[in-house]
Design an enzyme around this catalytic site. Structure first.
Site, PDB file in Angstrom:
ATOM      1  N   HIS A 285       0.841  -1.201   0.000  1.00  0.00           N
ATOM      2  CA  HIS A 285       0.000   0.000   0.000  1.00  0.00           C
ATOM      3  C   HIS A 285       0.879   1.255   0.000  1.00  0.00           C
ATOM      4  CE1 HIS A 285      -3.281   2.753   1.338  1.00  0.00           C
ATOM      5  NE2 HIS A 285      -2.272   3.315   1.999  1.00  0.00           N
ATOM      6  N   GLU A 286       1.893   1.264   0.854  1.00  0.00           N
ATOM      7  CA  GLU A 286       2.798   2.422   0.901  1.00  0.00           C
ATOM      8  C   GLU A 286       3.533   2.595  -0.426  1.00  0.00           C
ATOM      9  OE1 GLU A 286       2.832   4.601   3.304  1.00  0.00           O
ATOM     10  OE2 GLU A 286       1.386   3.434   4.448  1.00  0.00           O
ATOM     11  N   HIS A 289       1.540   4.447  -2.923  1.00  0.00           N
ATOM     12  CA  HIS A 289       1.609   5.915  -2.840  1.00  0.00           C
ATOM     13  C   HIS A 289       2.786   6.446  -3.654  1.00  0.00           C
ATOM     14  CE1 HIS A 289      -1.628   6.729  -0.140  1.00  0.00           C
ATOM     15  NE2 HIS A 289      -1.136   6.000   0.844  1.00  0.00           N
ATOM     16  N   GLU A 367      -5.776   7.155  -1.173  1.00  0.00           N
ATOM     17  CA  GLU A 367      -5.768   5.919  -0.375  1.00  0.00           C
ATOM     18  C   GLU A 367      -6.398   4.763  -1.148  1.00  0.00           C
ATOM     19  OE1 GLU A 367      -4.081   5.512   2.263  1.00  0.00           O
ATOM     20  OE2 GLU A 367      -3.568   7.633   2.390  1.00  0.00           O
ATOM     21  N   ASP A 371      -4.545   1.326  -2.180  1.00  0.00           N
ATOM     22  CA  ASP A 371      -5.144   0.024  -1.859  1.00  0.00           C
ATOM     23  C   ASP A 371      -5.230  -0.850  -3.107  1.00  0.00           C
ATOM     24  OD1 ASP A 371      -5.430   0.559   0.801  1.00  0.00           O
ATOM     25  OD2 ASP A 371      -7.605   0.814   0.782  1.00  0.00           O
TER      26      ASP A 371
HETATM   27 ZN   LIG Z   1      -2.078   5.297   2.601  1.00  0.00          ZN
END
Ligand SMILES: [Zn+2]
Length: 423
Positions: A285-286, A289, A367, A371
């Site tokens: 997930h990071e 980003h 976000e 995801d």
């Molecule tokens: Zn996040």
């Protein structure tokens, strides 16, 4: 622009923001309280009633505390501005600065004013910080810090503020006085340079002052994480575990640093709660980003907003109404740069508050994207179970008021996130 008009606009904006904040918080408290009795159907198999109720109580306790702090801070803001607090402090510091050698007076007065103002602000904040940490966090079992560590952190923060903050403040004040009508462009450049420097030295110089970082020792997890990073085409200079448990039971994972100096940091509290597959999903997930350039976009946006802010300040500080309208009599025989800077920082957020929902909206969109990336590169199922664990662990409510969440939430409510991952 007339002073009266600005006073009025400021008072109206402050009152409106307070009304909106109170309205949203009371909605949140009512909504959470009325759903306290039952775990929402979507979570029935995964979350116990006790955990759900703990989350509800924690959310309500923090919201109520937030409302008190809000009223207090609004009173302080009014005290500084329309009620004449900053003007009085200014007269006092100006008098005191006359004791300095003449060539030091102008800068000494300005730095002194900002320093005393910040110190008073920190003292006014202190009881609230103490209550939040040692009453609320403590009551729900999240606090792990001690009074000693709390004050040691505070002193370190103060020393950093003096060491890093004072020089950049002096530089900006000097540019404001000496760089001519386009000073704001120079000051912006200096401020951006400072921010970049802090970002570069943060992982290796600043963060270690507060926490211990050790290389990730778990060989199996390390291999798993390195495979993920290779798969995503991502290079980092080391995987570290941070002793987050010294202060709080809340868990987290993050990247810090720039370019090839980037580090992956896991809180020990996160590793204690999640299994290997779940850690991998959180990290993916990071990485999402980064892949979607959310970080770069945020930095560019911050740069652009600072530029607009400095330009606006450059214009405002030339208007006598800017000072008078916010309750301050400008100096005649001394520079007004520090005063203008402080008024700008005090009044700006009152008007800026109204863009919160926009910022929250874009943050939630990011976000969802991260995801989706995690689902593609790791596993949506593991991310879901990690999110559930972290949610329960942070006592995040599963039943936020929809309007409150739209306005404030930087992350989508758990129900929406899990639904998107399962779709
Ligand atoms: Zn996040």
């Amino acid at each position: 622009m007339s002073p009266t008009l600005l006073s009025l606009a400021f008072a109206v904006a402050l009152a409106a923001s307070l009304l909106v904040k109170f309205w949203l918080s009371s909605r949140q408290v009512r909504h959470v309280a009325s759903h306290r009795g039952q775990v929402p159907a979507a979570f029935a198999g995964n979350v116990t009633l006790a955990a759900h109720q703990k989350a509800a109580d924690y959310t309500i306790a923090r919201s109520r505390f937030g409302l008190l702090a809000l009223a207090f801070n609004a009173a302080v803001l009014l005290g500084w501005t329309l009620l004449g607090g900053l003007s009085a402090l200014n007269g006092w510091v100006l008098d005191a600065s006359l004791a300095l050698p003449e060539s030091w007076q102008a800068m000494g007065y300005q730095l002194g004013l900002v320093a005393v103002f910040m110190l008073i602000g920190a003292l006014l904040d202190l009881p609230w910080e103490l209550w939040s940490t040692f009453r609320i966090e403590q009551a729900f079992g999240f606090n792990r810090t001690t009074l000693g560590l709390f004050f040691a952190d505070m002193l370190k923060g103060l020393a950093l503020g003096v060491l890093l903050g004072l020089p950049i403040l002096a530089l900006i004040l000097w540019l404001m006085g000496a760089a001519g009508p386009r000073w704001w462009l120079w000051a912006w450049g200096a401020w951006m340079g400072f921010n970049l420097l802090v970002m570069v030295i943060y992982p290796s110089v600043i963060a270690p002052l507060f926490n211990k970082f050790e290389p990730l020792a778990d060989a199996a997890l390390k291999e798993r994480v390195e495979k993920l990073m290779a798969r995503c085409g991502f290079a980092a200079k080391g995987l570290f575990v941070m002793d987050g448990s010294r202060r709080s039971a809340h868990g987290n994972a993050y990247f810090s640093g720039f370019g090839p100096a980037k580090r992956v940091v896991f809180f020990d509290t996160l590793l204690a709660k999640l299994n290997g597959a779940e850690v991998e999903a959180v990290l993916a997930h990071e990485l999402g980003h980064f892949k979607h350039r959310h970080i770069t976009k945020r930095i560019v946006l911050m740069f652009a907003m600072s530029l607009a802010g400095f330009a606006l300040l450059g214009w405002l500080m030339q208007q006598p109404a800017f000072y008078l309208g916010l309750g301050v009599v400008p100096n005649l025989g001394a520079p007004n740069d520090a005063l203008a800077l402080m008024l700008f920082l005090l009044a700006g957020p009152v008007f800026g508050f109204f863009v919160t929902p926009l910022a929250s909206h874009f943050s939630r969109r990011d976000e969802f994207q991260a995801d989706a990336y995690a689902r593609a590169q790791a596993s949506g199922h593991d991310l879901s179970s990690a999110l559930l664990k972290l949610h329960e662990d942070n006592a995040g409510t599963l039943t936020p008021d929809p309007v409150y969440a739209r306005f404030y939430y930087s992350h989508p409510p758990a129900a929406e996130r899990l639904a998107a991952l399962a779709s």
